[in-house]
Design a protein around this motif. Structure first.
Motif, PDB file in Angstrom:
ATOM      1  N   PRO A  12       0.805  -1.178   0.163  1.00  0.00           N
ATOM      2  CA  PRO A  12      -0.029  -0.096   0.120  1.00  0.00           C
ATOM      3  C   PRO A  12       0.794   1.161   0.107  1.00  0.00           C
ATOM      4  O   PRO A  12       2.177   1.231   0.265  1.00  0.00           O
ATOM      5  N   ALA A  13       0.265   2.448  -0.217  1.00  0.00           N
ATOM      6  CA  ALA A  13       1.000   3.465  -0.088  1.00  0.00           C
ATOM      7  C   ALA A  13       0.842   3.820   1.302  1.00  0.00           C
ATOM      8  O   ALA A  13       0.158   4.672   1.782  1.00  0.00           O
ATOM      9  N   TRP A  14       2.190   3.743   1.925  1.00  0.00           N
ATOM     10  CA  TRP A  14       2.222   3.860   3.416  1.00  0.00           C
ATOM     11  C   TRP A  14       2.139   5.507   3.838  1.00  0.00           C
ATOM     12  O   TRP A  14       2.970   6.295   3.100  1.00  0.00           O
ATOM     13  N   SER A  15       1.378   5.843   4.258  1.00  0.00           N
ATOM     14  CA  SER A  15       1.280   7.265   4.921  1.00  0.00           C
ATOM     15  C   SER A  15       1.251   7.499   6.332  1.00  0.00           C
ATOM     16  O   SER A  15       0.747   6.624   7.196  1.00  0.00           O
ATOM     17  N   SER A  16       2.030   8.689   6.850  1.00  0.00           N
ATOM     18  CA  SER A  16       1.464   9.218   8.195  1.00  0.00           C
ATOM     19  C   SER A  16       1.406  10.738   8.256  1.00  0.00           C
ATOM     20  O   SER A  16       2.205  11.378   7.302  1.00  0.00           O
ATOM     21  N   PRO A  17       0.390  11.313   8.690  1.00  0.00           N
ATOM     22  CA  PRO A  17       0.219  12.772   8.482  1.00  0.00           C
ATOM     23  C   PRO A  17       1.168  13.457   9.125  1.00  0.00           C
ATOM     24  O   PRO A  17       1.860  12.996  10.160  1.00  0.00           O
ATOM     25  N   CYS A  18       1.552  14.500   8.483  1.00  0.00           N
ATOM     26  CA  CYS A  18       2.594  15.786   8.831  1.00  0.00           C
ATOM     27  C   CYS A  18       1.625  16.743   9.486  1.00  0.00           C
ATOM     28  O   CYS A  18       0.564  16.866   9.161  1.00  0.00           O
ATOM     29  N   SER A  19       2.211  17.338  10.453  1.00  0.00           N
ATOM     30  CA  SER A  19       1.426  18.248  10.928  1.00  0.00           C
ATOM     31  C   SER A  19       1.404  19.628  10.041  1.00  0.00           C
ATOM     32  O   SER A  19       1.972  19.764   8.992  1.00  0.00           O
ATOM     33  N   SER A  20       0.521  20.589  10.764  1.00  0.00           N
ATOM     34  CA  SER A  20       0.135  21.684   9.698  1.00  0.00           C
ATOM     35  C   SER A  20       0.759  22.968   9.899  1.00  0.00           C
ATOM     36  O   SER A  20       0.584  24.082   9.543  1.00  0.00           O
ATOM     37  N   THR A  21       1.953  22.808  10.722  1.00  0.00           N
ATOM     38  CA  THR A  21       3.051  23.801  11.021  1.00  0.00           C
ATOM     39  C   THR A  21       3.519  24.567   9.598  1.00  0.00           C
ATOM     40  O   THR A  21       4.391  23.440   9.042  1.00  0.00           O
ATOM     41  N   ALA A  22       3.276  25.575   9.548  1.00  0.00           N
ATOM     42  CA  ALA A  22       4.010  26.264   8.190  1.00  0.00           C
ATOM     43  C   ALA A  22       5.348  26.675   8.375  1.00  0.00           C
ATOM     44  O   ALA A  22       5.845  26.834   9.470  1.00  0.00           O
ATOM     45  N   GLY A  23       6.285  26.795   7.354  1.00  0.00           N
ATOM     46  CA  GLY A  23       7.514  27.352   7.620  1.00  0.00           C
ATOM     47  C   GLY A  23       7.319  28.851   7.765  1.00  0.00           C
ATOM     48  O   GLY A  23       6.354  29.557   7.696  1.00  0.00           O
ATOM     49  N   ARG A  24       8.498  29.462   7.765  1.00  0.00           N
ATOM     50  CA  ARG A  24       8.529  30.765   8.256  1.00  0.00           C
ATOM     51  C   ARG A  24       7.698  31.707   7.341  1.00  0.00           C
ATOM     52  O   ARG A  24       7.292  32.599   7.706  1.00  0.00           O
ATOM     53  N   ASN A  25       8.151  31.210   6.016  1.00  0.00           N
ATOM     54  CA  ASN A  25       7.469  32.083   4.916  1.00  0.00           C
ATOM     55  C   ASN A  25       5.982  31.595   4.708  1.00  0.00           C
ATOM     56  O   ASN A  25       5.537  31.887   3.537  1.00  0.00           O
ATOM     57  N   GLY A  26       5.684  30.911   5.393  1.00  0.00           N
ATOM     58  CA  GLY A  26       4.064  30.187   5.108  1.00  0.00           C
ATOM     59  C   GLY A  26       4.124  29.327   3.993  1.00  0.00           C
ATOM     60  O   GLY A  26       3.138  28.887   3.531  1.00  0.00           O
ATOM     61  N   GLU A  27       5.239  28.698   3.782  1.00  0.00           N
ATOM     62  CA  GLU A  27       5.151  27.596   2.689  1.00  0.00           C
ATOM     63  C   GLU A  27       5.545  26.158   3.547  1.00  0.00           C
ATOM     64  O   GLU A  27       6.829  25.907   4.165  1.00  0.00           O
ATOM     65  N   GLU A  28       4.751  25.146   3.396  1.00  0.00           N
ATOM     66  CA  GLU A  28       4.778  23.856   4.173  1.00  0.00           C
ATOM     67  C   GLU A  28       5.941  23.013   3.505  1.00  0.00           C
ATOM     68  O   GLU A  28       6.641  21.992   4.170  1.00  0.00           O
ATOM     69  N   GLY A  29       6.007  22.862   2.001  1.00  0.00           N
ATOM     70  CA  GLY A  29       6.643  22.253   1.291  1.00  0.00           C
ATOM     71  C   GLY A  29       6.198  20.890   1.264  1.00  0.00           C
ATOM     72  O   GLY A  29       5.138  20.628   1.915  1.00  0.00           O
ATOM     73  N   LEU A  30       6.875  20.073   0.393  1.00  0.00           N
ATOM     74  CA  LEU A  30       6.276  18.552   0.390  1.00  0.00           C
ATOM     75  C   LEU A  30       6.437  17.631   1.575  1.00  0.00           C
ATOM     76  O   LEU A  30       7.673  17.504   1.887  1.00  0.00           O
ATOM     77  N   CYS A  31       5.400  17.023   1.969  1.00  0.00           N
ATOM     78  CA  CYS A  31       5.640  16.160   3.316  1.00  0.00           C
ATOM     79  C   CYS A  31       5.973  14.716   2.504  1.00  0.00           C
ATOM     80  O   CYS A  31       5.173  14.088   2.023  1.00  0.00           O
ATOM     81  N   HIS A  32       7.043  14.106   3.071  1.00  0.00           N
ATOM     82  CA  HIS A  32       7.355  12.512   2.783  1.00  0.00           C
ATOM     83  C   HIS A  32       7.425  11.845   3.933  1.00  0.00           C
ATOM     84  O   HIS A  32       7.513  12.380   4.949  1.00  0.00           O
ATOM     85  N   VAL A  33       7.043  10.481   3.979  1.00  0.00           N
ATOM     86  CA  VAL A  33       7.284   9.713   4.985  1.00  0.00           C
ATOM     87  C   VAL A  33       8.311   8.716   4.846  1.00  0.00           C
ATOM     88  O   VAL A  33       8.450   8.174   3.748  1.00  0.00           O
ATOM     89  N   GLN A  34       9.181   8.695   5.739  1.00  0.00           N
ATOM     90  CA  GLN A  34      10.496   7.902   5.662  1.00  0.00           C
ATOM     91  C   GLN A  34      10.253   7.014   7.053  1.00  0.00           C
ATOM     92  O   GLN A  34       9.965   7.310   8.126  1.00  0.00           O
ATOM     93  N   HIS A  35      10.562   5.732   6.703  1.00  0.00           N
ATOM     94  CA  HIS A  35      10.454   4.617   7.598  1.00  0.00           C
ATOM     95  C   HIS A  35      12.099   4.195   7.989  1.00  0.00           C
ATOM     96  O   HIS A  35      12.886   4.050   7.025  1.00  0.00           O
ATOM     97  N   GLY A  36      12.536   3.925   9.212  1.00  0.00           N
ATOM     98  CA  GLY A  36      13.900   3.550   9.496  1.00  0.00           C
ATOM     99  C   GLY A  36      13.913   2.226  10.476  1.00  0.00           C
ATOM    100  O   GLY A  36      12.885   2.072  11.342  1.00  0.00           O
TER     101      GLY A  36
END
Length: 310
Positions: A12-36
């Motif tokens: 499946p497309a493993w996913s885990s939600p990122c928070s909604s905290t934006a960057g300093r300039n209001g840009e969140e960027g693309l959220c990736h999930v990484q497993h270790g």
């Protein structure tokens, strides 16, 4: 007997939600999930075109590690990763603070081989199978469950009651077949997959659920007898055609040992030769009448005292 099974897994497309905290300039960027994997070294990559970046974890600045591979300065090396290092990592432009990439880190282990057992608790209608992992992988793990009746037979689904279940059932049973069923339980998570093949002959795994509604009653005028009554397990579908035999285990309160008697075909029994006024604790177990399979577990303990002269 050797079994060779080829399993095709669609992850499946493993996913885990990122928070909604934006960057300093209001840009969140693309959220990736990484497993270790626990205890390994893990490299987080920003893929920034300009080289050096600022790393943050859960909004707090962290020091970037010098990467051994290629000398890139936009990587963060986490050594011997542990659950304490889970969180949301983000890389930022060192001058503007602009969010360049966000990574949700999840730490865990690949699944171990599932321990599987199957019992025909509703013979001849259904075989119920359960499984468990020896240790918790800490990552979302799901199970693919299929079975065959003979190696050349069609692969069928062993039906799970819901998502994330640790049990499944097989309902199209062929009675008295000498060809084994083979259940395949495959555990899958983002770090890997492990399977266990469990072959069985249906009649060899018959095990009823314990008898139900056990009652221990005094018999008027009988100070040394108790009446025991119970019902076949409700999960046993045809007791009139596939009868059960019953075993009784009882002990006197304060005694150091118990006594087991049986088997008996009926669902009632008069316990004799017991002490007047004493409290007795009773349990009942069931087994297929033809002696296939195994005994049920014991029913819950029920207590009673013989009739006492008013």
């Amino acid at each position: 007997m050797k079994w060779m099974v080829i399993v095709a897994l669609v992850l499946p497309a493993w996913s885990s939600p990122c928070s909604s905290t934006a960057g300093r300039n209001g840009e969140e960027g693309l959220c990736h999930v990484q497993h270790g994997a626990l205890g390994t070294d893990l490299l987080l990559r920003c893929n920034a075109p300009g080289g050096r970046v600022e790393w943050r974890v859960n909004g707090t600045k962290v020091a970037a590690s010098e990467a051994a591979a290629g000398g890139d300065k936009d990587q963060l090396l986490l050594q011997n990763v542990s659950p304490a290092q889970e969180g949301e990592y983000s890389c930022h432009h060192p001058g503007t603070g602009k969010t360049l990439r966000r990574i949700r880190l999840r730490v865990g282990s690949p699944p171990e081989k599932p321990a599987v057992e199957c019992w025909a608790v509703s013979y001849p209608q259904t075989v119920n199978c359960t499984w468990k992992l020896a240790s918790e992988p800490r990552l979302e793990t799901y199970f693919i469950t299929t079975y065959r009746h003979g190696m050349g037979a069609k692969e069928n689904e062993c039906v799970q009651p819901g998502a994330g279940a640790s049990s499944c059932s097989i309902s199209d049973i062929q009675m008295f077949s000498i060809t084994p069923y083979v259940l395949n339980v495959t555990a899958v998570n983002p770090l890997g997959a492990t399977m266990n093949l469990f072959p069985f002959i249906v009649e060899q795994i018959i095990r009823p659920d314990p008898p139900e509604d056990l009652r221990v009653s005094p018999i008027p005028g009988e100070s040394k007898k108790l009446l025991l009554e119970w019902q076949p397990p409700s999960s046993w579908p045809f007791p009139q055609y596939f009868p059960l035999k019953y075993f009784i285990r009882y002990t006197r309160e304060g005694a150091n040992s118990n006594r087991t008697i049986g088997p008996y075909e009926q669902t009632s029994f008069i316990l004799t030769g017991i002490r007047p006024r004493a409290v007795y604790h009773v349990q009942v177990a069931a087994k297929d009448f033809t002696d296939y399979g195994d005994y049920s577990t014991w029913s819950p303990l029920v207590s009673g005292t013989p009739w006492t002269q008013p």
